[in-house]
Design a protein around this motif. Structure first.
Motif, short mmCIF file in Angstrom:
data_model
loop_
_atom_site.label_atom_id
_atom_site.label_comp_id
_atom_site.label_asym_id
_atom_site.label_seq_id
_atom_site.Cartn_x
_atom_site.Cartn_y
_atom_site.Cartn_z
N ALA A 33 -29.75 11.55 34.66
CA ALA A 33 -29.14 10.24 35.22
C ALA A 33 -27.92 10.44 36.27
N PHE B 122 -27.69 0.25 33.75
CA PHE B 122 -28.64 1.15 33.86
C PHE B 122 -29.71 0.47 34.66
N THR C 33 -33.29 1.35 37.46
CA THR C 33 -34.22 2.32 37.79
C THR C 33 -34.80 1.74 39.17
N THR D 113 -25.57 3.31 36.81
CA THR D 113 -26.21 4.57 36.55
C THR D 113 -27.81 4.51 37.07
N ASN D 114 -27.96 5.35 37.87
CA ASN D 114 -29.50 5.34 38.28
C ASN D 114 -30.15 6.34 37.34
N VAL D 115 -31.07 5.55 36.70
CA VAL D 115 -31.91 6.33 35.67
C VAL D 115 -33.10 6.51 36.09
N HIS D 116 -33.41 7.40 36.99
CA HIS D 116 -34.61 7.71 37.86
C HIS D 116 -35.75 8.17 36.97
N LEU E 197 -35.24 10.24 28.98
CA LEU E 197 -34.09 9.63 29.11
C LEU E 197 -33.09 10.79 29.07
N ASP E 198 -31.88 10.47 29.89
CA ASP E 198 -30.71 11.34 29.68
C ASP E 198 -29.94 10.72 28.58
N THR F 18 -25.78 11.06 28.66
CA THR F 18 -25.22 10.51 29.50
C THR F 18 -25.15 8.63 29.12
N ILE F 19 -26.51 8.32 28.95
CA ILE F 19 -26.66 6.90 28.66
C ILE F 19 -25.87 6.52 27.30
N SER G 139 -29.76 -3.43 31.31
CA SER G 139 -30.87 -2.72 32.18
C SER G 139 -31.45 -3.58 33.22
#
Length: 311
Positions: free
Chosen positions: A180, A194, A196, A220-223, A228-229, A232-233, A245
């Motif tokens: 992320a 968060f 996307t 945060t860009n949760v692409h 999942l990262d 970081t999350i 979210s």
């Protein structure tokens, strides 16, 4: 401004130039899916299967089994919507590296209405073993995601939108599957946002507005929704003490659900969910639909304040 599907068109050509095993298949939607970019460059590696999405998946699986790297393209309501059983049986169970590209996902499909607005596709695909799930925020990230997907050696689901949306990243912006990217960080954040897909832009506008109100956040860009990262999350949620979210998808089974599952196990955190609330879409202009379904900046602001009040 550019639709994220444009990133697929450019990325597929780039991937094809790097590896002659890359092939692209479509189900009668070469222009709409931007598969035509690959078709024009590599006509001998492009396959038109017609309106036959089940065949699209199984032909792709067969090609992958014999060494190709197929990208199969259609509207997300048809693939993975119509052909999910074939994706499960021929691609996921066999763990072959087919890249399922779901176009026209979300409410940004606009006037085409509920039948063509895929709001359940992330849930459908993140439940499948072996699949990675990626939802690019803009056309440039869509290009990078396509190129990266060609190299994973695994099944991948890539989610793309129809309408033009802001381009928030550059060719220099890092992109790694499963990692992320923090796009906004105020000092001493009180809520971690968060997001996307293209709604990342609304999340960033929200952060700027909230900072003017004395509410500091991270965005945060949760692409990558799967995997999942987690590191970081969890770190961002723990630091802020509350989370929100943001996604253009049903709140059930999407990004919010994935993050909630993670936080429930590793860092229980008050959380609010901005997404489609167990409803189907309808015809309308994309911006109007985002507001109608509670995905606008004002709605994210309200969600942040609710999460903050629960701390």
């Amino acid at each position: 401004m550019a639709p994220t599907r444009d990133g697929f068109g450019k990325g597929s050509v780039e991937a094809g130039e790097s590896d002659d095993r890359v092939v692209v298949l479509t189900a009668d939607l070469a222009e709409s899916t931007r598969a035509d970019s690959f078709q024009k460059t590599f006509p001998e590696r492009f396959i038109q299967v017609g309106v036959a999405e089940q065949n699209l998946a199984t032909v792709g699986a067969g090609m992958a089994n014999y060494g190709k790297i197929p990208f199969i393209t259609s509207y997300a309501t048809f693939s993975p919507g119509r052909n999910w059983e074939q994706i499960r049986t021929t691609i996921a169970i066999n763990n072959v590296p087919v890249k399922v590209c779901g176009m026209h996902a979300g409410l940004l499909t606009g006037p085409d209405g509920a039948t063509h607005q895929a709001l359940e596709d992330i849930a459908l695909m993140r439940v499948l073993p072996h699949f990675l799930v990626i939802s690019p925020c803009d056309a440039e990230e869509g290009r990078k995601a396509t190129v990266a997907a060609a190299k994973t050696g695994t099944p991948v689901y890539l989610r793309f939108a129809r309408d033009k949306t802001p381009v928030m990243t550059t060719p220099e912006t890092p992109f790694t599957i499963g990692k992320a990217i923090v796009m906004w960080k105020s000092e001493k954040p009180k809520v971690a946002i968060f997001a996307t897909g293209p709604l990342l832009h609304n999340a960033l506008l929200t952060a700027r507005e909230l900072e003017g109100q004395g509410i500091n956040t991270t965005v945060t860009n949760v692409h990558t929704i799967k995997p999942l990262d987690e590191e970081t999350i969890v770190a961002l949620a723990r630091d802020a003490g509350a989370a929100v979210s943001v996604e253009e998808h049903q709140i059930n089974g999407g990004l919010g659900g994935a993050i909630a599952e993670l936080l429930a196990k590793k860092c229980p955190t008050p959380m609010e969910f901005v997404g489609v609330q167990d409803q189907f879409g309808q015809s309308g202009e994309p911006k109007e639909l985002l507001e109608h379904y509670g995905l606008g900046v004002s709605h994210i602001v309200d969600a942040v304040k609710k999460a903050l009040a629960r701390k």
